[in-house]
Enzyme design. Structure first.
Site, PDB file in Angstrom:
ATOM      1  N   LYS A 127       2.285   7.250  -4.106  1.00 15.26           N
ATOM      2  CA  LYS A 127       2.166   6.844  -2.756  1.00 15.26           C
ATOM      3  C   LYS A 127       1.299   7.910  -2.188  1.00 15.26           C
ATOM      4  CE  LYS A 127       6.826   4.963  -2.800  1.00 15.26           C
ATOM      5  NZ  LYS A 127       7.062   5.525  -4.301  1.00 15.26           N
ATOM      6  N   THR A 146      -9.221  14.209   0.074  1.00 17.46           N
ATOM      7  CA  THR A 146      -7.894  14.531  -0.846  1.00 17.46           C
ATOM      8  C   THR A 146      -7.431  13.505  -1.699  1.00 17.46           C
ATOM      9  OG1 THR A 146      -7.411  16.206   0.937  1.00 17.46           O
ATOM     10  CG2 THR A 146      -5.740  15.953  -0.708  1.00 17.46           C
ATOM     11  N   ASP A 157      11.079   6.357 -13.967  1.00 24.35           N
ATOM     12  CA  ASP A 157      11.528   7.539 -13.408  1.00 24.35           C
ATOM     13  C   ASP A 157      12.299   8.243 -13.979  1.00 24.35           C
ATOM     14  OD1 ASP A 157       9.820   6.828 -11.183  1.00 24.35           O
ATOM     15  OD2 ASP A 157      11.414   5.475 -10.353  1.00 24.35           O
ATOM     16  N   PRO A 170      -9.253  11.118   3.321  1.00 20.77           N
ATOM     17  CA  PRO A 170     -10.089  10.493   2.174  1.00 20.77           C
ATOM     18  C   PRO A 170     -10.572  11.421   1.173  1.00 20.77           C
ATOM     19  CG  PRO A 170     -10.662   9.773   4.516  1.00 20.77           C
ATOM     20  CD  PRO A 170      -9.766  10.661   4.903  1.00 20.77           C
TER      21      PRO A 170
HETATM   22  O1  NUP Z   1       9.727   0.591  -1.104  1.00 21.69           O
HETATM   23  C1  NUP Z   1       9.625   1.188  -2.200  1.00 21.69           C
HETATM   24  N1  NUP Z   1      10.719   1.205  -2.858  1.00 21.69           N
HETATM   25  C2  NUP Z   1      10.766   1.647  -4.302  1.00 21.69           C
HETATM   26  O2  NUP Z   1      11.953   1.598  -4.891  1.00 21.69           O
HETATM   27  C3  NUP Z   1       8.444   1.506  -2.866  1.00 21.69           C
HETATM   28  C4  NUP Z   1       8.615   2.138  -4.217  1.00 21.69           C
HETATM   29  N2  NUP Z   1       7.300   2.369  -4.739  1.00 21.69           N
HETATM   30  N3  NUP Z   1       9.660   2.106  -4.852  1.00 21.69           N
HETATM   31  C5  NUP Z   1       9.534   2.648  -6.185  1.00 21.69           C
HETATM   32  O3  NUP Z   1      10.297   1.568  -7.067  1.00 21.69           O
HETATM   33  C6  NUP Z   1      10.602   3.710  -6.538  1.00 21.69           C
HETATM   34  O4  NUP Z   1       9.994   5.012  -6.262  1.00 21.69           O
HETATM   35  C7  NUP Z   1      11.163   3.536  -7.835  1.00 21.69           C
HETATM   36  O5  NUP Z   1      10.141   4.006  -8.703  1.00 21.69           O
HETATM   37  C8  NUP Z   1      11.041   2.046  -8.060  1.00 21.69           C
HETATM   38  C9  NUP Z   1      12.333   1.428  -8.042  1.00 21.69           C
HETATM   39  O6  NUP Z   1      13.150   2.056  -9.013  1.00 21.69           O
HETATM   40  P1  NUP Z   1      14.906   1.529  -8.947  1.00 21.69           P
HETATM   41  O7  NUP Z   1      15.490   1.513  -7.871  1.00 21.69           O
HETATM   42  O8  NUP Z   1      14.920  -0.151  -9.591  1.00 21.69           O
HETATM   43  O9  NUP Z   1      15.367   2.292 -10.089  1.00 21.69           O
END
Ligand code: NUP
Length: 247
Positions: A96, A103, A38, A101
């Site tokens: 996420k 879109t 990220d 469906p």
């Molecule tokens: O529930 C979720 N928690 C979460 O942190 C679902 C996710 N997809 N994420 C993603 O996991 C979040 O958007 C980020 O990209 C990664 C965690 O990053 P970090 O907290 O280890 O920096």
């Protein structure tokens, strides 16, 4: 709630292409870490070169890379350059996706067809029709969808209290890969008991408080890790150390 045998064979019981590539990489690297890219070195906006350098540096210690909107804001269509330069690494899209469906099909078609992702995370709450259609689009592209059935942050109770239903919905839609939070290991254990043959991806390890060992012991297959590695002064050492804690 246990996913029945017929439901689990409806999942194809065999692993899809994305998971197969991931497993191969896991065997090769000995790592269960999916790198969440990220930010790079704490920078919100980064260049293709920054991203490529970081991935190269930590590649011996990871089995996959996950990119979401923050990465797309930095790289735009250069994401496709990244997925093709690192073609040995399966890339997971974390947008996420949670739309109707039609879109979803447009979004996922772009992620798989144009950006080169092998897998994509979709919200399970969109329900059976939208989940099945997302899975179908993925299959058309030889890709896979992962179903988000719980979230790692404080206050996700509305979503998390419906995990069991969402696991059932996902199985019914033919999706066997689940995203379950590392910060709530009891949810992982429950997901593992309900869907024994699923692949569980767990975010929230490190900065958010989840422990690699506890997460794996609870039943997760893969750890999604971002800032503990991407924000480190020595990303390779941090990735190696986390990897060591997993084995
Ligand atoms: O529930 C979720 N928690 C979460 O942190 C679902 C996710 N997809 N994420 C993603 O996991 C979040 O958007 C980020 O990209 C990664 C965690 O990053 P970090 O907290 O280890 O920096």
């Amino acid at each position: 709630m246990l996913i029945t045998r017929s439901e689990s064979s409806a999942l194809g019981s065999c692993l899809g292409p994305f998971i197969k590539r991931l497993e191969k990489n896991r065997e090769k690297s000995g790592s269960r870490i999916v790198l969440a890219l990220d930010s790079v070195g704490g920078k919100e906006r980064y260049s293709f070169e920054d991203a490529a350098r970081l991935i190269s540096e930590v590649s011996p210690w990871i089995c996959s890379v996950k990119l979401g909107l923050p990465a797309y804001f930095s790289l735009g269509r250069d994401v496709s350059k990244l997925t093709s330069v690192f073609e040995g690494i399966p890339f997971l899209a974390d947008f996420k996706t949670a739309d109707i469906p039609h879109t979803n099909q447009l979004i996922l078609g772009y992620l798989f067809g144009e950006l080169g992702f092998g897998g994509a995370i979709v919200h399970a709450f969109i329900g059976p029709t939208a989940l099945s259609s997302a899975r179908e689009v993925a299959e058309l592209h030889g890709a896979e969808v992962l179903s988000l059935v719980g979230m790692s942050h404080l206050g996700a109770d509305l979503l998390n209290s419906n995990m069991d239903n969402m696991i059932k919905l996902s199985a019914g839609a033919g999706i066997s890969s689940l995203v379950v939070p590392s910060t709530l290991p009891e949810m992982i254990s429950r997901a593992r008991r309900s869907a024994p043959s699923s692949q569980i991806f767990s975010p929230g390890v490190g900065v958010q408080g989840g422990s690699p060992r506890t997460t794996l012991d609870a039943g997760a297959d893969y750890l999604i890790v971002g800032r503990s590695i991407t924000g480190s002064d020595h990303p390779a050492t941090s990735a190696m150390e986390m990897c060591r804690q997993c084995n």
